[in-house]
Design a protein around this motif. Structure first.
Motif, PDB file in Angstrom:
ATOM      1  N   GLY A 252       0.827  -1.198   0.000  1.00 33.36           N
ATOM      2  CA  GLY A 252       0.000   0.000   0.000  1.00 33.36           C
ATOM      3  C   GLY A 252       0.857   1.241   0.000  1.00 33.36           C
ATOM      4  O   GLY A 252       1.894   1.291  -0.644  1.00 33.36           O
ATOM      5  N   ASN A 253       0.448   2.263   0.754  1.00 37.68           N
ATOM      6  CA  ASN A 253       1.163   3.538   0.781  1.00 37.68           C
ATOM      7  C   ASN A 253       1.947   3.706   2.082  1.00 37.68           C
ATOM      8  O   ASN A 253       1.558   3.170   3.130  1.00 37.68           O
ATOM      9  N   LEU A 254       3.020   4.486   1.991  1.00 42.88           N
ATOM     10  CA  LEU A 254       3.818   4.824   3.162  1.00 42.88           C
ATOM     11  C   LEU A 254       3.963   6.330   3.227  1.00 42.88           C
ATOM     12  O   LEU A 254       4.510   6.941   2.301  1.00 42.88           O
ATOM     13  N   ILE A 255       3.470   6.943   4.304  1.00 40.74           N
ATOM     14  CA  ILE A 255       3.584   8.383   4.491  1.00 40.74           C
ATOM     15  C   ILE A 255       4.224   8.643   5.848  1.00 40.74           C
ATOM     16  O   ILE A 255       3.703   8.208   6.889  1.00 40.74           O
TER      17      ILE A 255
ATOM     18  N   VAL B  70       5.082   6.443  -1.755  1.00 41.28           N
ATOM     19  CA  VAL B  70       5.874   6.770  -0.571  1.00 41.28           C
ATOM     20  C   VAL B  70       6.082   8.275  -0.529  1.00 41.28           C
ATOM     21  O   VAL B  70       6.549   8.862  -1.515  1.00 41.28           O
ATOM     22  N   LYS B  71       5.722   8.884   0.620  1.00 39.72           N
ATOM     23  CA  LYS B  71       5.907  10.320   0.796  1.00 39.72           C
ATOM     24  C   LYS B  71       6.612  10.574   2.118  1.00 39.72           C
ATOM     25  O   LYS B  71       6.127  10.182   3.175  1.00 39.72           O
TER      26      LYS B  71
ATOM     27  N   PHE C 124       7.431   8.098  -5.625  1.00 42.46           N
ATOM     28  CA  PHE C 124       8.234   8.484  -4.468  1.00 42.46           C
ATOM     29  C   PHE C 124       8.335   9.997  -4.414  1.00 42.46           C
ATOM     30  O   PHE C 124       8.675  10.645  -5.396  1.00 42.46           O
ATOM     31  N   GLU C 125       8.035  10.572  -3.232  1.00 40.89           N
ATOM     32  CA  GLU C 125       8.173  12.016  -3.019  1.00 40.89           C
ATOM     33  C   GLU C 125       8.875  12.251  -1.691  1.00 40.89           C
ATOM     34  O   GLU C 125       8.482  11.679  -0.667  1.00 40.89           O
ATOM     35  N   CYS C 126       9.876  13.091  -1.724  1.00 43.41           N
ATOM     36  CA  CYS C 126      10.592  13.486  -0.515  1.00 43.41           C
ATOM     37  C   CYS C 126      10.530  14.998  -0.404  1.00 43.41           C
ATOM     38  O   CYS C 126      11.136  15.708  -1.203  1.00 43.41           O
ATOM     39  N   ASN C 127       9.784  15.475   0.589  1.00 43.85           N
ATOM     40  CA  ASN C 127       9.615  16.912   0.799  1.00 43.85           C
ATOM     41  C   ASN C 127      10.269  17.295   2.120  1.00 43.85           C
ATOM     42  O   ASN C 127       9.729  17.033   3.192  1.00 43.85           O
TER      43      ASN C 127
ATOM     44  N   ARG D  17       8.186   6.753 -10.806  1.00 46.12           N
ATOM     45  CA  ARG D  17       8.446   8.198 -10.794  1.00 46.12           C
ATOM     46  C   ARG D  17       8.887   8.618  -9.401  1.00 46.12           C
ATOM     47  O   ARG D  17       8.344   8.143  -8.404  1.00 46.12           O
ATOM     48  N   GLY D  18       9.875   9.526  -9.343  1.00 42.80           N
ATOM     49  CA  GLY D  18      10.363   9.981  -8.051  1.00 42.80           C
ATOM     50  C   GLY D  18      10.759  11.442  -8.087  1.00 42.80           C
ATOM     51  O   GLY D  18      11.135  11.978  -9.133  1.00 42.80           O
ATOM     52  N   LYS D  19      10.662  12.089  -6.901  1.00 36.65           N
ATOM     53  CA  LYS D  19      10.990  13.509  -6.821  1.00 36.65           C
ATOM     54  C   LYS D  19      11.501  13.851  -5.434  1.00 36.65           C
ATOM     55  O   LYS D  19      10.918  13.455  -4.425  1.00 36.65           O
ATOM     56  N   ILE D  20      12.612  14.581  -5.400  1.00 36.07           N
ATOM     57  CA  ILE D  20      13.139  15.140  -4.158  1.00 36.07           C
ATOM     58  C   ILE D  20      12.941  16.640  -4.206  1.00 36.07           C
ATOM     59  O   ILE D  20      13.423  17.311  -5.123  1.00 36.07           O
ATOM     60  N   SER D  21      12.215  17.165  -3.229  1.00 37.20           N
ATOM     61  CA  SER D  21      12.047  18.617  -3.079  1.00 37.20           C
ATOM     62  C   SER D  21      12.615  19.005  -1.725  1.00 37.20           C
ATOM     63  O   SER D  21      12.028  18.709  -0.691  1.00 37.20           O
TER      64      SER D  21
END
Length: 240
Positions: free
Chosen positions: A7-10, A25-26, A42-45, A58-62
């Motif tokens: 599932g999802n990981l936040i 994953v956030k 994947f998102e890393c904020n 798809r992945g993104k580092i902010s």
């Protein structure tokens, strides 16, 4: 990615989790994932960390996220000051806006840089476009290379079909030219169609070669044509 998916990981704030297979994953804040991570999105904020390899669609580092391993997948974006300890291998696109650091090689179909990129070893792509700075410890290899310099950039060697290097001559950086020189440095630059400005190189080799202003080249070898700007410094050139 479906096998074993959880599932999802936040993670918000200072949360942590083990790695594994997830859909989304956030990491918001300083979240930490301990181990290899595989997910669709994947998102890393913030300043999150993955202590292992990252496999994504798809992945993104902010922010200032860190991947303490390598990255494999489809599309990956770094915005801010993201870093990857090992190599990055993508099927599609790599985008860097801000400052991105790759501790190994970078391979993607398309690479776009707006800001500063540091790549420890080789960089391989079909299309390499940058407006900013880059430091590549090995070979930059691409079918098409289009560089607009905003400061010092370097690569050990550069190879491609069409290579265009343009110096920045106006705007904010122009006002501070003595302090922020727009210059590319490489040992060897080789391709078919070459248009170079603001470039220092030991050897330039191509089919049709144009050496523009603010270039310092030890040796230019050309097959069909050569054009030298009056402001360029070329110690030797010869037809091959």
């Amino acid at each position: 990615m479906k096998n074993g998916m959880k599932g999802n990981l936040i993670l918000n704030g200072y949360g942590s989790s083990n790695g594994g297979h997830f859909n989304e994953v956030k990491l918001n804040g300083r979240g930490i994932v301990n181990g290899d991570l595989e997910c669709v999105l994947f998102e890393c904020n913030g300043s999150g960390t993955v202590k292992g390899d990252l496999k994504i669609d798809r992945g993104k580092i902010s922010g200032s996220g860190k991947i303490k391993g390598g990255v494999n997948g489809n599309d990956f974006t770094i915005e801010g000051h993201g870093s990857v300890s090992e190599g990055v291998s993508l099927v599609n696109k790599m985008n860097i806006s801000g400052s991105g650091k790759i501790g190994g090689s970078l391979r993607a179909d398309e690479i776009k840089i707006k800001g500063k990129a540091t790549i420890a070893t080789d960089c391989e792509t079909e299309s390499f476009q940058t407006e900013g700075q880059f430091a590549i410890g090995g070979l930059l290899s691409a079918d098409h290379i289009d560089v607009k310099l905003y400061g010092e950039s370097s690569a050990l060697e550069i190879g491609g079909q069409t290579i265009k290097i343009k110096g920045k001559k106006r705007g904010f950086f122009h006002l501070f030219k003595p302090f922020f020189p727009a210059k590319l440095t490489a040992d060897v630059i080789e391709g078919d169609e070459l248009e170079l400005e603001s470039t220092n190189a030991k050897i330039v080799r191509g089919k049709n070669v144009t050496i523009g202003p603010e270039c310092e080249i030890d040796l230019v070898e050309y097959k069909e044509s050569i054009h030298l700007d009056d402001a360029a410094k070329v110690r030797e050139f010869r037809k091959i």
